[in-house]
Design a protein around this motif. Sequence first.
Motif, PDB file in Angstrom:
ATOM      1  N   ASP A 239     -59.852 -63.487  55.530  1.00  0.00           N
ATOM      2  CA  ASP A 239     -59.408 -64.859  55.702  1.00  0.00           C
ATOM      3  C   ASP A 239     -60.502 -65.779  56.197  1.00  0.00           C
ATOM      4  O   ASP A 239     -60.300 -66.970  56.348  1.00  0.00           O
ATOM      5  CB  ASP A 239     -58.244 -64.916  56.690  1.00  0.00           C
ATOM      6  CG  ASP A 239     -56.939 -64.508  56.039  1.00  0.00           C
ATOM      7  OD1 ASP A 239     -56.159 -63.856  56.724  1.00  0.00           O
ATOM      8  OD2 ASP A 239     -56.721 -64.841  54.868  1.00  0.00           O
TER       9      ASP A 239
ATOM     10  N   LEU B 212     -48.536 -69.659  43.782  1.00  0.00           N
ATOM     11  CA  LEU B 212     -47.621 -68.633  44.225  1.00  0.00           C
ATOM     12  C   LEU B 212     -46.274 -68.699  43.526  1.00  0.00           C
ATOM     13  O   LEU B 212     -45.465 -67.792  43.649  1.00  0.00           O
ATOM     14  CB  LEU B 212     -47.415 -68.737  45.744  1.00  0.00           C
ATOM     15  CG  LEU B 212     -48.725 -68.571  46.505  1.00  0.00           C
ATOM     16  CD1 LEU B 212     -48.602 -69.093  47.904  1.00  0.00           C
ATOM     17  CD2 LEU B 212     -49.135 -67.113  46.532  1.00  0.00           C
TER      18      LEU B 212
ATOM     19  N   GLY C 161     -52.322 -58.903  56.015  1.00  0.00           N
ATOM     20  CA  GLY C 161     -53.681 -58.968  55.513  1.00  0.00           C
ATOM     21  C   GLY C 161     -54.554 -57.883  56.105  1.00  0.00           C
ATOM     22  O   GLY C 161     -54.121 -57.070  56.924  1.00  0.00           O
TER      23      GLY C 161
ATOM     24  N   ASN D  36     -45.360 -62.951  58.056  1.00  0.00           N
ATOM     25  CA  ASN D  36     -46.149 -63.423  56.930  1.00  0.00           C
ATOM     26  C   ASN D  36     -45.816 -62.603  55.685  1.00  0.00           C
ATOM     27  O   ASN D  36     -45.459 -61.430  55.775  1.00  0.00           O
ATOM     28  CB  ASN D  36     -47.634 -63.290  57.289  1.00  0.00           C
ATOM     29  CG  ASN D  36     -48.558 -63.769  56.191  1.00  0.00           C
ATOM     30  OD1 ASN D  36     -49.032 -62.974  55.388  1.00  0.00           O
ATOM     31  ND2 ASN D  36     -48.818 -65.058  56.174  1.00  0.00           N
TER      32      ASN D  36
ATOM     33  N   ARG E 142     -47.674 -61.201  53.535  1.00  0.00           N
ATOM     34  CA  ARG E 142     -48.494 -60.007  53.373  1.00  0.00           C
ATOM     35  C   ARG E 142     -47.985 -58.872  54.251  1.00  0.00           C
ATOM     36  O   ARG E 142     -48.020 -57.704  53.871  1.00  0.00           O
ATOM     37  CB  ARG E 142     -49.959 -60.339  53.672  1.00  0.00           C
ATOM     38  CG  ARG E 142     -50.517 -61.455  52.804  1.00  0.00           C
ATOM     39  CD  ARG E 142     -51.935 -61.838  53.210  1.00  0.00           C
ATOM     40  NE  ARG E 142     -52.022 -62.159  54.638  1.00  0.00           N
ATOM     41  CZ  ARG E 142     -53.161 -62.423  55.279  1.00  0.00           C
ATOM     42  NH1 ARG E 142     -54.307 -62.390  54.609  1.00  0.00           N
ATOM     43  NH2 ARG E 142     -53.160 -62.705  56.553  1.00  0.00           N
TER      44      ARG E 142
ATOM     45  N   THR F 158     -47.545 -67.781  53.798  1.00  0.00           N
ATOM     46  CA  THR F 158     -47.767 -66.894  52.668  1.00  0.00           C
ATOM     47  C   THR F 158     -49.105 -66.178  52.756  1.00  0.00           C
ATOM     48  O   THR F 158     -49.203 -64.985  52.471  1.00  0.00           O
ATOM     49  CB  THR F 158     -47.689 -67.714  51.365  1.00  0.00           C
ATOM     50  OG1 THR F 158     -46.447 -68.433  51.342  1.00  0.00           O
ATOM     51  CG2 THR F 158     -47.775 -66.813  50.150  1.00  0.00           C
ATOM     52  N   ARG F 159     -50.142 -66.889  53.179  1.00  0.00           N
ATOM     53  CA  ARG F 159     -51.482 -66.289  53.264  1.00  0.00           C
ATOM     54  C   ARG F 159     -52.073 -66.409  54.671  1.00  0.00           C
ATOM     55  O   ARG F 159     -53.247 -66.158  54.879  1.00  0.00           O
ATOM     56  CB  ARG F 159     -52.413 -66.957  52.246  1.00  0.00           C
ATOM     57  CG  ARG F 159     -51.938 -66.803  50.799  1.00  0.00           C
ATOM     58  CD  ARG F 159     -52.815 -67.589  49.844  1.00  0.00           C
ATOM     59  NE  ARG F 159     -54.168 -67.063  49.787  1.00  0.00           N
ATOM     60  CZ  ARG F 159     -55.209 -67.733  49.288  1.00  0.00           C
ATOM     61  NH1 ARG F 159     -55.046 -68.965  48.825  1.00  0.00           N
ATOM     62  NH2 ARG F 159     -56.397 -67.188  49.254  1.00  0.00           N
ATOM     63  N   HIS F 160     -51.238 -66.820  55.630  1.00  0.00           N
ATOM     64  CA  HIS F 160     -51.667 -66.955  57.024  1.00  0.00           C
ATOM     65  C   HIS F 160     -52.801 -67.963  57.179  1.00  0.00           C
ATOM     66  O   HIS F 160     -53.868 -67.685  57.713  1.00  0.00           O
ATOM     67  CB  HIS F 160     -52.091 -65.604  57.608  1.00  0.00           C
ATOM     68  CG  HIS F 160     -52.222 -65.618  59.105  1.00  0.00           C
ATOM     69  ND1 HIS F 160     -53.436 -65.730  59.735  1.00  0.00           N
ATOM     70  CD2 HIS F 160     -51.291 -65.561  60.082  1.00  0.00           C
ATOM     71  CE1 HIS F 160     -53.260 -65.725  61.052  1.00  0.00           C
ATOM     72  NE2 HIS F 160     -51.954 -65.623  61.283  1.00  0.00           N
ATOM     73  N   ARG F 161     -52.539 -69.185  56.719  1.00  0.00           N
ATOM     74  CA  ARG F 161     -53.540 -70.243  56.794  1.00  0.00           C
ATOM     75  C   ARG F 161     -53.186 -71.270  57.873  1.00  0.00           C
ATOM     76  O   ARG F 161     -52.019 -71.624  58.033  1.00  0.00           O
ATOM     77  CB  ARG F 161     -53.622 -70.992  55.458  1.00  0.00           C
ATOM     78  CG  ARG F 161     -53.998 -70.142  54.259  1.00  0.00           C
ATOM     79  CD  ARG F 161     -55.368 -69.535  54.389  1.00  0.00           C
ATOM     80  NE  ARG F 161     -55.840 -68.967  53.130  1.00  0.00           N
ATOM     81  CZ  ARG F 161     -56.902 -68.188  53.048  1.00  0.00           C
ATOM     82  NH1 ARG F 161     -57.597 -67.883  54.126  1.00  0.00           N
ATOM     83  NH2 ARG F 161     -57.284 -67.703  51.881  1.00  0.00           N
TER      84      ARG F 161
ATOM     85  N   THR G  10     -55.533 -74.533  54.662  1.00  0.00           N
ATOM     86  CA  THR G  10     -55.144 -75.081  53.371  1.00  0.00           C
ATOM     87  C   THR G  10     -55.945 -76.354  53.111  1.00  0.00           C
ATOM     88  O   THR G  10     -56.395 -77.022  54.039  1.00  0.00           O
ATOM     89  CB  THR G  10     -53.645 -75.387  53.347  1.00  0.00           C
ATOM     90  OG1 THR G  10     -53.296 -76.183  54.485  1.00  0.00           O
ATOM     91  CG2 THR G  10     -52.828 -74.106  53.379  1.00  0.00           C
TER      92      THR G  10
ATOM     93  N   GLU H   1     -48.232 -72.651  50.967  1.00  0.00           N
ATOM     94  CA  GLU H   1     -48.246 -71.808  52.159  1.00  0.00           C
ATOM     95  C   GLU H   1     -46.857 -71.698  52.775  1.00  0.00           C
ATOM     96  O   GLU H   1     -46.455 -70.623  53.245  1.00  0.00           O
ATOM     97  CB  GLU H   1     -49.247 -72.364  53.184  1.00  0.00           C
ATOM     98  CG  GLU H   1     -49.360 -71.568  54.465  1.00  0.00           C
ATOM     99  CD  GLU H   1     -49.953 -70.173  54.273  1.00  0.00           C
ATOM    100  OE1 GLU H   1     -49.860 -69.370  55.220  1.00  0.00           O
ATOM    101  OE2 GLU H   1     -50.494 -69.881  53.189  1.00  0.00           O
TER     102      GLU H   1
ATOM    103  N   ASN I 220     -43.607 -68.151  51.061  1.00  0.00           N
ATOM    104  CA  ASN I 220     -42.919 -67.200  51.926  1.00  0.00           C
ATOM    105  C   ASN I 220     -41.467 -67.610  52.153  1.00  0.00           C
ATOM    106  O   ASN I 220     -40.603 -66.760  52.370  1.00  0.00           O
ATOM    107  CB  ASN I 220     -43.642 -67.074  53.261  1.00  0.00           C
ATOM    108  CG  ASN I 220     -43.274 -65.794  54.004  1.00  0.00           C
ATOM    109  OD1 ASN I 220     -43.078 -64.744  53.400  1.00  0.00           O
ATOM    110  ND2 ASN I 220     -43.168 -65.880  55.325  1.00  0.00           N
TER     111      ASN I 220
END
Length: 282
Positions: free
Chosen positions: A19, A40, A93, A119, A121, A146-149, A164, A173, A177
């Motif tokens: 990340d 996504l 992740g 999350n 992931r 969704t991607r831990h941003r 993001t 994001e 999720n």
Amino acid sequence: MAGSVLAGCSGPGKSTSGDTISASDSPATPEATEAGAPTLGPSPTASSVSRAEIVARYRHAIPRTWGFDAPGVVRALPAGRRVVALTFDACGGPGGSGYDRALIDFLRERKIPATLFLNSRWIDANPSAFHRLAADPLFEIANHGTRHRPLSVTRRSAYGIRGTRNAAEVYDEIAGNRAKLTGLLGAPPRFFRSGTAYCDDIAARIVTDLEERFVSFSVNGDGGATFTPEQVRTAVASARDGSIVLCHMNHPRGGTARGIAAAVPHLLANGHTFVRLSDALR
């Protein structure tokens, strides 16, 4: 405490692999990302506002804030009750998809309710654990992205984790999720927390537009899963009436479980009770 690491993906002594910002990252322009297909593909039923509507609404918006707070962000419970909300992030992740079974077992044994921010992931890496947690009325499941941003419309980053880049990615994001959780739970999640808990005010408005409430924290309980058990105990035991405590449930080798196990009896002895966020926030 609030300034301590909140990445929660790497655990003690490890990097936030997967990340972090690197020299090879080549961010697309906002126009290119917004015009392209959703990365996504969230379900059309995930929210009442479409990706295209969010992009049109906020394409030219300029954020004024960046951090743990913004208009509409919840940082504490309503005053008037001696309650504390324990919240646990599971970031997923590389380095962040572990499951702290000892922590969850302690909460179950003591019948301590909690809100779990999961999350995408982490869910994908722990399907059996997810279903057991979702079926347990002691816990409620919330959206941890969704991607831990970090949630930004201008590519801002936090703790070396790339945020993001525009309104379209903010939507992805949240909604990616949200759609996953809605499908798994049969109802959409009520609460959202971004990776690292950072957001700008425009991104926070998008969370609201997607019918979730952005929940930050008032007590940083485990420093992104880097605290020792004693540090966790000290931080969590300091919680005051209405505190929202942020810890992590994806680092079984960290100090969170033992620190929580030491802090909870102290808070109970002082007359506090524990609630899920939905028990206190309407």
